[in-house]
Structures are given as C-alpha cells and as structure tokens.
Write a protein that holds these residues in place. Structure first.
Motif, PDB file in Angstrom:
ATOM      1  N   GLY A  69       0.690  -0.894   0.144  1.00  0.00           N
ATOM      2  CA  GLY A  69       0.195  -0.062  -0.100  1.00  0.00           C
ATOM      3  C   GLY A  69       0.443   1.282   0.126  1.00  0.00           C
ATOM      4  N   VAL A 102       5.094  -1.821  -2.394  1.00  0.00           N
ATOM      5  CA  VAL A 102       4.428  -2.070  -3.608  1.00  0.00           C
ATOM      6  C   VAL A 102       2.968  -1.424  -3.244  1.00  0.00           C
ATOM      7  N   SER A 121      -0.443  -1.791   4.843  1.00  0.00           N
ATOM      8  CA  SER A 121      -1.321  -0.493   4.317  1.00  0.00           C
ATOM      9  C   SER A 121      -1.939   0.012   3.836  1.00  0.00           C
ATOM     10  N   VAL A 122      -3.211  -1.054   3.913  1.00  0.00           N
ATOM     11  CA  VAL A 122      -3.763  -0.111   2.727  1.00  0.00           C
ATOM     12  C   VAL A 122      -5.211   0.377   3.198  1.00  0.00           C
ATOM     13  N   LEU A 161      -7.287  -9.738   2.198  1.00  0.00           N
ATOM     14  CA  LEU A 161      -6.165  -9.935   0.411  1.00  0.00           C
ATOM     15  C   LEU A 161      -5.027 -10.065   0.396  1.00  0.00           C
ATOM     16  N   LYS A 169      -0.932  -1.857  10.054  1.00  0.00           N
ATOM     17  CA  LYS A 169      -0.456  -0.718  10.083  1.00  0.00           C
ATOM     18  C   LYS A 169      -2.069   0.226   9.156  1.00  0.00           C
ATOM     19  N   THR A 197      -5.788   1.106  10.117  1.00  0.00           N
ATOM     20  CA  THR A 197      -6.678   1.122  11.098  1.00  0.00           C
ATOM     21  C   THR A 197      -7.676   0.081  10.596  1.00  0.00           C
ATOM     22  N   SER A 210      -9.659  11.565   5.714  1.00  0.00           N
ATOM     23  CA  SER A 210     -10.151  10.028   5.389  1.00  0.00           C
ATOM     24  C   SER A 210     -10.607   9.791   6.685  1.00  0.00           C
TER      25      SER A 210
HETATM   26  P1  NAD Z   1      -4.764   4.630   0.621  1.00  0.00           P
HETATM   27  O1  NAD Z   1      -5.665   5.032  -0.045  1.00  0.00           O
HETATM   28  O2  NAD Z   1      -4.131   6.181   0.446  1.00  0.00           O
HETATM   29  O3  NAD Z   1      -3.719   4.523  -0.090  1.00  0.00           O
HETATM   30  C1  NAD Z   1      -4.309   2.959  -0.039  1.00  0.00           C
HETATM   31  C2  NAD Z   1      -2.913   2.124  -0.646  1.00  0.00           C
HETATM   32  O4  NAD Z   1      -3.107   0.360  -0.349  1.00  0.00           O
HETATM   33  C3  NAD Z   1      -3.454   2.192  -2.535  1.00  0.00           C
HETATM   34  O5  NAD Z   1      -2.173   2.942  -3.182  1.00  0.00           O
HETATM   35  C4  NAD Z   1      -4.190   1.325  -2.985  1.00  0.00           C
HETATM   36  O6  NAD Z   1      -3.780   0.953  -4.319  1.00  0.00           O
HETATM   37  C5  NAD Z   1      -3.345   0.034  -2.262  1.00  0.00           C
HETATM   38  N1  NAD Z   1      -3.441  -1.055  -2.192  1.00  0.00           N
HETATM   39  C6  NAD Z   1      -4.812  -1.721  -2.104  1.00  0.00           C
HETATM   40  N2  NAD Z   1      -5.379  -2.908  -1.738  1.00  0.00           N
HETATM   41  C7  NAD Z   1      -3.715  -3.528  -1.882  1.00  0.00           C
HETATM   42  C8  NAD Z   1      -2.406  -4.773  -1.914  1.00  0.00           C
HETATM   43  N3  NAD Z   1      -4.090  -5.713  -1.667  1.00  0.00           N
HETATM   44  N4  NAD Z   1      -1.730  -4.809  -2.159  1.00  0.00           N
HETATM   45  C9  NAD Z   1      -1.382  -3.887  -2.462  1.00  0.00           C
HETATM   46  N5  NAD Z   1      -1.651  -2.377  -2.561  1.00  0.00           N
HETATM   47  C10 NAD Z   1      -3.382  -2.237  -2.474  1.00  0.00           C
HETATM   48  O7  NAD Z   1      -5.014   4.679   2.216  1.00  0.00           O
HETATM   49  P2  NAD Z   1      -3.894   6.121   3.208  1.00  0.00           P
HETATM   50  O8  NAD Z   1      -5.165   6.488   3.160  1.00  0.00           O
HETATM   51  O9  NAD Z   1      -2.581   4.917   2.682  1.00  0.00           O
HETATM   52  O10 NAD Z   1      -4.643   5.071   4.362  1.00  0.00           O
HETATM   53  C11 NAD Z   1      -4.320   3.605   4.478  1.00  0.00           C
HETATM   54  C12 NAD Z   1      -4.831   3.223   5.788  1.00  0.00           C
HETATM   55  O11 NAD Z   1      -3.965   3.729   6.890  1.00  0.00           O
HETATM   56  C13 NAD Z   1      -6.022   3.081   6.407  1.00  0.00           C
HETATM   57  O12 NAD Z   1      -6.459   2.014   6.952  1.00  0.00           O
HETATM   58  C14 NAD Z   1      -6.119   4.344   6.887  1.00  0.00           C
HETATM   59  O13 NAD Z   1      -7.084   4.397   7.600  1.00  0.00           O
HETATM   60  C15 NAD Z   1      -4.793   4.316   8.118  1.00  0.00           C
HETATM   61  N6  NAD Z   1      -4.612   5.926   8.793  1.00  0.00           N
HETATM   62  C16 NAD Z   1      -4.300   7.144   7.289  1.00  0.00           C
HETATM   63  C17 NAD Z   1      -3.750   8.160   7.603  1.00  0.00           C
HETATM   64  C18 NAD Z   1      -3.644   9.359   7.242  1.00  0.00           C
HETATM   65  O14 NAD Z   1      -3.938  10.696   7.175  1.00  0.00           O
HETATM   66  N7  NAD Z   1      -4.564   9.459   5.580  1.00  0.00           N
HETATM   67  C19 NAD Z   1      -3.356   8.026   8.721  1.00  0.00           C
HETATM   68  C20 NAD Z   1      -3.703   7.052   9.681  1.00  0.00           C
HETATM   69  C21 NAD Z   1      -3.700   5.569   9.742  1.00  0.00           C
END
Ligand code: NAD
Ligand code: UDX
Length: 462
Positions: A2, A26, A80-81, A103, A121, A123, A267
């Motif tokens: 992710g 990746v 970290s998806v 997945l 990682k 949430t 988000s």
């Molecule tokens: P994001 O949508 O920016 O990124 C997620 C990425 O994961 C995407 O690029 C997607 O293509 C990829 N992905 C999905 N399935 C996949 C797989 N099977 N294999 C490889 N890659 C895959 O999401 P984000 O904002 O980075 O958030 C990720 C997690 O972290 C969530 O659970 C979110 O709640 C949590 N979080 C986010 C923040 C924030 O500020 N954005 C802060 C703390 C926690």
C-alpha cells in the motif's frame, strides 16, 4: 503493501532513518508506483520530497508493483492498505471494510517460503489481527510461521513527515506469547533507530487496535464539542476563540484541537468513529454507540449550519450568485479532499443554484470532481449540468472577481495575507465573507466594507 498517504511517507521515513534496512513499497496501482518513482510524488506533504530522495538516492527505498517477489524476500511486511467504510452489506455505512487487509494476508501466505512478521498498519476493527492470523496460518506453505503485530499509525496529513520523525508515541501490539513478544522487539528495534525507547509503547493486540480508533474518536470529539459551543456563542454573543483560550489553558484540557471550524474532514475521523459505533453496537453497547455517533452528527450539523448561514445572510437566496470558495482540501498543507467539508458546502450552495468558483493551491479539478462523485454521488451522470456550477480557478483574485461572497473553508496560510481591499473592490456589493476557519482579520475586513461572518464569533454583519 500500500503506497498511499500512510504507506509512502511511513516507509520513506523508515528508509531514511535505517540505512541498513531495505524498504520496498508495493502497490497494485502502476500509476501510483510510477508517481512515487518520479519527480512529482502522488501526494503533497511538506518535506516529503526530500525524505523520499534520501532513500531513493541511497537505494534502500524502492517503489514497485512486484508484490509477490517483494513479499517473498521480506522479513517484515507492513499492511498499509485502505480500509474505507463499507458501502453495502452488513454494517454498511459504519463498519470498516477490511477486504484489502484480508487480500494482503492471502497473498503473503501464498508467496512466503520463509517465516515473516506481518504488521497491521492500517486502521482496523478490534480483533482483525485474529482474522489476519487465521488466513495466514491456514494458507501457509509447510513449515512457514507468521507473527501478526498491530502497529497503528498516528500521523496527521500536512505534518506527516514531522509526525513520523518525532512521533508522540509508536504503538505496538502483539500476542503476549514468547514468539509474539520477540516479534514485537524486532519491530521496536527498527523504530528505536530514531524514536526514544520510552515512546515505543508495547501492549496486547486488541488494545493496540482499539487504541487507534479511540485516539481518533477523542480528537474528533474535541472538534465537535468546540463546534457545538460555537453555535451557542453565536446565539449568546460569546466568542469561541475566548472560550477555547480559557478552556485550553487548563492543563487537564490542553490547548490543541479546540479550533472551531466548518467541520472536520479527512479520511479517518468519520470512518474511525463509525467503525467504533459499529463495534459498540455489535457488542450490544447501544448507549456507547449513540454517544460516539453524536460526534459525527454534530459535525454534519456544523457543515449544514455554515451553508445555511451563507444563504440566510445573503437575503435568503444565492440563486445565480457567484460564490468564491477559498480552499477545497480537508485541511491546509495537503491536497487530500476525502470527506472535506468544502464538498458539502459547495453541494448545498449548488442545490440553491449558486455558481461556486473554487480556488485551492493543491487540488486539481479532476480530484475535486472525484470527491463530489465518491462522497456525495454528484457528477454529470447523476446531475446533468453539475460541472457548470463548479468552476475551478487557479487564482484567488479571479475566483472572487464579481463574486457576491467569499467562503473560506480551508485554513491555507496564503488566505491570511491576500489583499482584501483588492478582493473587495472587484466584488459585487454588498460583499460577504464567511470565514469557516476564523483565519481572516475580521475587524480589518469590516473596515474595508465587507459583511463578515466568523464561526462562533459575535455576529456583527456590518
Ligand atoms: P490510501 O488510499 O491513500 O492508500 C492505500 C493504498 O493501498 C492504495 O494506493 C491502494 O492501491 C493500495 N492497495 C489496496 N489494496 C492493496 C493490495 N491488496 N496490495 C497492494 N496495495 C494495495 O490509504 P491511506 O490514507 O494511506 O490509509 C491506509 C490505512 O491507514 C487506512 O486503514 C487508514 O485508515 C489508515 N490511516 C490513514 C491515515 C491518513 O492520514 N491518511 C492516518 C493514519 C492511519
Ligand atoms: C487524523 C489524526 O489527527 C491522526 O492522528 C490520524 O493518524 C489520522 O487522522 P488528519 O485527519 O490527517 O489526522 O488531520 P487532523 O489534523 O486530525 O484534522 C482532521 C480534521 O479536523 C481536519 O478537517 C481539521 O481541519 C479539523 N480540525 C482539527 C478542526 O476543525 N479543528 C481543530 O482544532 C483540529
């Protein structure tokens, strides 16, 4: 796994701080990986370019779509998806969708020929690590063992690099078995390259998973609390800035996250609270569920209260009027628009047939339209002619030229230093400012001739 808002910056900082560790990020999306490998990163985050350049230049930070090969070679895999709110099925609208995590676990199980530590990682709802462990164990190749850890991320967008380099804490949850505690130490040792040991908190898996949801719920609750009082301030003539100042001086309350606003976005806050609400309901704790649900309801109220204030102040009609929207990102210093209050305000104004001219230094028209479609189901397809009501501008002065009002919805620093006399001169009169972030100099703007509304401040519309 992710390469998004969390995976990209988090891993880039680990690579920077740990030159001896090879970090491979990746993603399924080729476009996303290409952007991380280019000079134009897929996300805007102050200081991120420099950090990414360190790792890429040194060769210990690699962005790739070779998912299976990279996992097979790894000792530790961070998941970290994205885990968005479910849109259909059981718990729709509240429960988090953990399909992407599952997945990832299936892929890890399939391609691993050596033992690995798998770190959540993302949430996730409490006990997701149980599901991840079950998928890993049932799909494991003979002799391969996995340890699952929870390591939720606390970075905030706009300050991600600083938050990662100087975290308030690193939270690590593990099974309390010998193998679980040993795996926990392996990952703690990675962080210990730059994080003081006393800030690395270790606990059991469930407390770590729940600790993340609760941190976001409590932060959002502060914003909703202060926003609810902003309405009372407007009704009584008190000033929300003074209330935040006096309450924030009490060390038991503290000064942070007491800034009244047009409503929180991003988000995480709404998604994580709804996830918490769903969890409480699942365990029959309906009063607890209702308590937290009000944090989201109060936020919805604040957003619609702001739109209503605009329409009411402008003689109960904005039909055919030009309104300049200053900002579209959910907060300053990010190009992220997920759940931004700006989209809700724009939607309300467009329903009243105003023409909304949006200026944001980091948000493109394409991203804006995606946000309208994703969060509000608004697009040319669902509302023909919709695109004609949202005009994207590259200059704030053009956005305001001939406008009847300016609505400030994102607290970008540059909005504080605009030439408000020049803006006023070019606008239709009476010219209004609706400051949803309380960042403009209201007395000065009133002197210029603007009718100014600031959230939670005495309403002197002259
Ligand atoms: P994001 O949508 O920016 O990124 C997620 C990425 O994961 C995407 O690029 C997607 O293509 C990829 N992905 C999905 N399935 C996949 C797989 N099977 N294999 C490889 N890659 C895959 O999401 P984000 O904002 O980075 O958030 C990720 C997690 O972290 C969530 O659970 C979110 O709640 C949590 N979080 C986010 C923040 C924030 O500020 N954005 C802060 C703390 C926690
Ligand atoms: C949040 C958490 O802060 C972070 O720890 C977690 O990892 C992810 O979710 P983020 O959503 O990136 O981070 O930004 P944050 O600074 O928390 O702001 C969230 C929203 O609340 C924004 O729309 C912001 O403008 C709003 N806000 C924040 C207020 O309206 N008033 C405040 O006083 C603080």
């Amino acid at each position: 796994m992710g390469a998004g808002y969390v995976g990209g910056p988090t891993m880039a900082v680990i690579a920077k701080m740990c030159p001896k560790i090879l970090v491979t990020v990746v993603d399924l999306s080729q476009k996303q990986i290409d952007a991380w490998n280019s000079d134009s990163l897929p996300i805007y985050e102050p200081g991120l370019e420099e950090v990414v350049k360190v790792g890429r230049g040194r060769g210990n930070l690699v962005f790739s779509t070779e998912i299976e090969k990279s996992i097979a070679e790894a000792d530790v895999v961070f998941i970290s998806v994205n885990t968005p709110t479910k849109t259909a099925g059981i718990g729709a609208g509240r429960a988090a969708n953990v399909k992407n995590c599952e997945l990832c676990a299936r892929t890890i199980a399939k391609v691993s020929t050596s033992d690995k530590i798998v770190v959540e990682k993302s949430t996730v709802p409490v006990r997701t690590s149980d599901a991840v462990r079950s998928v890993l164990e049932h799909g494991a190749n003979p002799g391969v063992k996995f340890q699952v850890l929870s390591n939720p991320e606390f970075l905030a967008e706009g300050t991600a690099v600083d938050d990662l380099e100087r975290p308030s804490r690193v939270l690590l949850g593990s099974l309390q078995s010998d193998a679980g505690l040993k795996a926990c130490q392996v990952v703690a040792n990675v962080y210990a390259n730059w994080v003081p040991r006393e800030k690395i908190l270790t606990t059991n898996l469930w407390s770590s998973e729940l600790g993340k949801l609760v941190a976001n719920a409590m932060l959002a609750q502060r914003v909703s609390s202060v926003n609810s009082i902003s309405a009372l301030c407007e009704a009584t003539g008190a000033n929300i800035a003074e209330i935040s100042r006096s309450c924030g001086t009490d060390p038991r309350i503290g000064p942070k996250f007491l800034q009244a606003s047009v409503g929180f976005g991003g988000s995480c806050f709404q998604k994580d609270i709804l996830n918490l609400v769903y969890l409480c309901e699942s365990y029959g704790l309906n009063e607890c569920a209702e308590y937290w649900n009000w944090v989201v309801k109060m936020n919805d109220y604040q957003k619609s209260r702001f739109s209503l204030k605009i329409v009411r102040s402008m003689f109960n009609t904005v039909t055919g009027k030009k309104i300049a929207l200053f900002g579209f990102a959910f907060k300053k210093d990010t190009g992220d628009t997920r759940e931004t209050a700006a989209a809700f305000v724009a939607r309300d104004l467009i329903e009243e047939q105003a023409k909304v001219h949006v200026y944001d230094p980091q948000v493109s028209r394409e991203v804006m339209m995606m946000e309208f479609n994703y969060t509000l189901g608004l697009s040319e397809a669902t509302k023909p002619g919709f695109g004609d009501y949202v005009i994207t501008e590259t200059d704030p002065y053009e956005a305001a030229d001939g406008a009847h009002a300016i609505a400030v919805v994102t607290e970008w620093d540059e909005f504080k230093t605009l030439d408000y006399q020049k803006l006023y001169d070019s606008m239709s009169k009476p010219a209004f400012i609706f400051d949803g972030r309380n960042i403009i100099d209201a007395p000065k703007c009133r002197e210029i001739g603007f009718q100014v509304y600031s959230i939670g401040k005495p309403v002197t519309m002259t």
